[in-house]
Every structure is written in C-alpha cells, then in structure tokens.
Enzyme design. Structure first.
Site, PDB file in Angstrom:
ATOM      1  N   CYS A 172      -0.698  -0.739   2.026  1.00 56.56           N
ATOM      2  CA  CYS A 172       0.553  -0.048   2.354  1.00 56.56           C
ATOM      3  C   CYS A 172       0.437   1.448   2.047  1.00 56.56           C
ATOM      4  CB  CYS A 172       1.721  -0.701   1.630  1.00 56.56           C
ATOM      5  SG  CYS A 172       3.322  -0.349   2.392  1.00 56.56           S
ATOM      6  N   HIS A 205       1.429  -6.904   2.432  1.00 54.04           N
ATOM      7  CA  HIS A 205       1.485  -7.267   1.010  1.00 54.04           C
ATOM      8  C   HIS A 205       1.326  -8.784   0.857  1.00 54.04           C
ATOM      9  CE1 HIS A 205       2.898  -3.330  -0.369  1.00 54.04           C
ATOM     10  NE2 HIS A 205       3.747  -3.331   0.634  1.00 54.04           N
TER      11      HIS A 205
END
Length: 483
Positions: free
Chosen positions: A332, A428
C-alpha cells in the site's frame, strides 16, 4: 437486549483484548454478541462487510463474536495524519478532517450517530460488549465526550473499570479515578477488573479488598497475564517497539516503524513461521544489514512518512540492501514509496506537495480520488490469496506491466522490478492464508509451517476466553448487562 462497557484507568490497559475474550466467552455460552467502540483513534483499520472501515481491534472482536465486521461496530474512527489533523471516518466512510481547533465541537455532534449504530447493533443480539477509549479520568476531555462516560450515560450502559497492575500503581489508578470523575459518572461504574497480573494472585488479596473498600466498587476478578494475546493482531503501533527478537531464525524480515504506520498486522502471519525472524525497527535504529527482506508497510500519510524515512537514513539502508542483492516488498503506502514520485496535489493526506520516492520501481503515484475499500481475492506467485484494499491514489508506470498479482476478473495489482527482487502491492492481509505465504517463502527455499493465521488467532481467542471464565465473574457481568 443487554450491554456492558469496559473502560480503563488509562490507555493500553488491555481493554481491547478483554473485550475480544469476553465476546468469545459469551458466544461459547450461547449468547448472540456484538462488539462496539463508539470512538476509536487508530491507523490500523479493517474493511467491513458493508464496504466501510473500522478499527482493527473491533474487527478482531467481531471474529471473537463469530460475526462479520460492520461499520456500526466502530461508528467514529479517527486516523491521525501528518499535520496534526485526523481523518474523520463516520459509519465507515471518510467525512473530512479534524484538528485541535474543531475536534471537541465536532466530536460532541457525533453522539447521535454513535447512538444510531449502537441501537442497530442492540437489535441484532443479546449482549453488546462496549470498549471505551483512553480513560474516564481524563476529565479535561469530558465535555463533548462520546467515547467513555458521555456514551455510557446517554445509552445507560453499566461500566466496568479495568486497571493494569503490570505497569504499577493499580490501586491508586482505580481509586484515583473514583476521586476525580463526576459523581454521576462514578455511579455508572459497577465494578472493576485487575488485568495483566503476574505471579501468585493470592498475594494481591489485601490490595484487591482495599480497592473495594475505598472505592465502593465490587471487584469482579483478577486476570492473569494472557500469554495468548501475543498471537492476536495489535491495533496500537506502540506495542511494536516491545517485540523481542527470537533466536535461531534463518530468514530475517525487517520493517521500519514509520510515524504513521498503518495495517502493520499484515506481517503478523510471519510470526508463526519458525524459520522467520520478523524485526520491527523503531526510529533511531538502522535497518539490519543481515536482513534478507525489507518490507515497507502501509502508511496513513505517505509523503510525510517518505520524508521521515529519509530523516532516519532508512532510505540509505534500503538502497544499500538492494545493491547487495536483497529483496524489498512494499504494501500500500510502502508500495507507493518504492516508485519514482508521489504527488498529493489536493492535500488529501496533509499539505499538498510532491516528493521523490526510492526509485526502486519505475512507477509514480498521484494521491487523489475516492478511497478504495474492498475485499479481494486473487493469485500471485502461482498461489491464491484473499485480502483487502484500503487506499487512496492511482499508481502507474512501466513496472505496472509486471503486476504483483491478478485479482478477480483479471484486474492487475501492483508492480515488480525486471529482476523480481522489488515487489509492490495494494493488497493488505494477503499472507494470512497458507498458499501465498508458502509460495513467498519458497523463493528463499524456506518451508512454511502451513498454519492458517486465522486458525491461530481463533485458537488464541479460545485460550483467552477460557482464562476469563476461570478468573473473572462472568455471571455477574451478564447480570449487569441484562439488568
């Protein structure tokens, strides 16, 4: 419908773990349970079934209760940013930012929305287990409070006060809370719990009775040090600096603890791998030269954390590691940092501006548009995985032509360098299952434990629930909740 609320004598007294354990214990008794936290402040968040986001602790508590996480379980979430402001999440959606000047006024106006969520959850279950935030003894924050007594009194929910004996001063912290809070707030407290006790509990019997005598509150148990809690995801980044390095691991993963680190539990599954040594590196320490892999984690303020990385000299460590043939993974915000440039023209995560990235991937990122929040499934390194996306920004460039993963419907994710030593992804939680974690470790000829991380977390929750059954008066808690 019933409800019980755990508040603490301070932060990090173990409320989140106790709420999770209590949810699991009540479910094992046959109750329908929902967790609830009116207001949370954390950059470690989870995607909910209704497409929103809540604090990671409430997602864990939902797992403990055997239900999917929902935005009603944490209606107000504050995510600290780089410029002394916090992103305001209400009912799982971004509503703007709060700073010191407007925090209290805006917070107080959210109580009706907190109550809406609480009432919806209450209608779905037998007992709502509520977690406070910080401490009711922070009387300077009492006006406009929605996290502790402001909520408890509005919702008429009985409170149990939790004290942490491991940090010392637990008698004074509990009795002192009674001394400083408003008498009408004190009347909401129906008992106390002592948490994190080490040694022979009988040795604290006199202190326990003295707290009861001075405070007038009933003691509901002494919880021993819960060793199983280390197997649970942590919500507070402070705990990362307390992890100790195990001995004997052959493969070292190093992850810098950035000022606005987020979703750092992405790496928790590696803790159950016997050949892996996961090192969370605090500010002031270099990234270890012996690391085989450096992971750049998620960030709530990517540009500010990129600048902080340079201030620590970690960029030099990462580039040297790469020159030596080491591998780098960015997740991310960490993925965005691997590129040539990160731009925030609209000031989405702080002051507008542009910063150079590490240049290890031929990509660049523009922070703009709506936040992406969704659960995903896909394949990477020849293995399947499930995870979630939670990010703002669009990333493009030649290395995106070699995506890290392919998600459902063939949608590409992430990027990789020509030699495959630098990888970036927006997903994630992708290492929780065994397949991708095994494939990832196989790149270094390492065998995986083949243990599903979710199974390990559930086993830890069962262990904690059993400990609570043995050491606290759950019957009394249920009676209070159902009064």
């Amino acid at each position: 419908m019933g409800a019980i609320m755990l508040q603490g004598t301070g932060s990090d007294v173990g409320k989140s773990v106790l709420v999770a354990g209590l949810c699991r214990a009540l479910v094992r008794r046959g109750y329908r349970v929902r967790p609830f936290k009116p207001q949370n402040m954390s950059n470690n968040a989870a995607v909910t079934i209704d497409g929103g986001e809540i604090g990671r602790a409430q997602a864990l508590q939902a797992m403990a209760a055997g239900v999917d996480p929902h935005s009603d379980m944490n209606p107000v979430l504050l995510k600290p940013q780089a410029d002394h402001t916090s992103q305001l999440i209400v009912h799982g959606r971004v509503r703007g930012t709060l700073g010191g000047g407007n925090f209290r006024q805006a917070r107080g106006q959210l109580l009706s929305e907190v109550m809406d969520s609480f009432n919806r959850l209450s209608a779905q279950c037998d007992i709502v287990v509520v977690e406070g935030a910080g401490s009711p003894a922070e009387i300077n924050l009492r006006a406009g409070d929605i996290a502790n007594m402001g909520f408890a009194r509005t919702a008429n929910v009985p409170v149990i006060l939790v004290g942490d004996i491991d940090r010392g001063g637990v008698i004074a912290s509990i009795v002192g809370t009674k001394a400083v809070i408003d008498p009408e707030d004190a009347a909401m407290i129906h008992g106390f719990l002592i948490n994190k006790f080490r040694g022979d509990i009988a040795l604290f019997e006199d202190g326990y009775r003295q707290i009861e005598s001075i405070s007038g509150w009933r003691g509901l148990g002494v919880v021993p040090w819960l060793s199983a809690a280390v197997r649970l995801p942590s919500e507070d980044a402070v705990i990362l600096e307390r992890k100790r390095r195990p001995d004997g691991a052959r493969f070292i993963i190093a992850c810098p603890i950035l000022p606005r680190i987020s979703n750092f539990d992405d790496l928790d599954p590696f803790k159950i791998e016997p050949d892996v040594d996961l090192l969370m590196i605090p500010p002031g320490s270099p990234l270890p030269a012996e690391a085989s892999l450096i992971v750049l984690p998620g960030s709530k303020a990517t540009i500010a954390d990129m600048q902080a990385m340079r201030a620590q000299g970690w960029d030099i460590d990462i580039l040297a590691h790469h020159r030596r043939g080491g591998a780098v993974l960015g997740i991310c915000g960490g993925y965005q940092m691997l590129g040539r440039r990160i731009a925030d023209p609209q000031g989405v995560e702080g002051p507008s501006g542009t910063v150079a990235g590490l240049g290890l991937l031929d990509i660049e990122t523009v922070l703009s548009g709506d936040k992406t929040l969704r659960e995903v499934k896909g394949r990477a390194l020849g293995a399947s995985f499930a995870g979630y996306e939670m990010h703002i920004g669009q990333t493009s460039g030649p290395d995106c032509g070699r995506p890290f993963a392919h998600l459902e419907a063939g949608r590409p994710d992430g990027a990789s360098s020509p030699d495959g030593r630098v990888l970036g992804t927006y997903v994630h939680g992708l290492f929780g299952g065994t397949a991708l974690r095994s494939a990832f470790l196989d790149r270094w000829n390492l065998s995986s434990s083949q243990q599903d991380h979710g199974v390990a977390v559930n086993a830890a929750l069962d262990d904690i629930a059993a400990q609570l059954e043995a050491h606290i008066d759950i019957d009394a808690l249920v009676a209070l909740a159902m009064r």
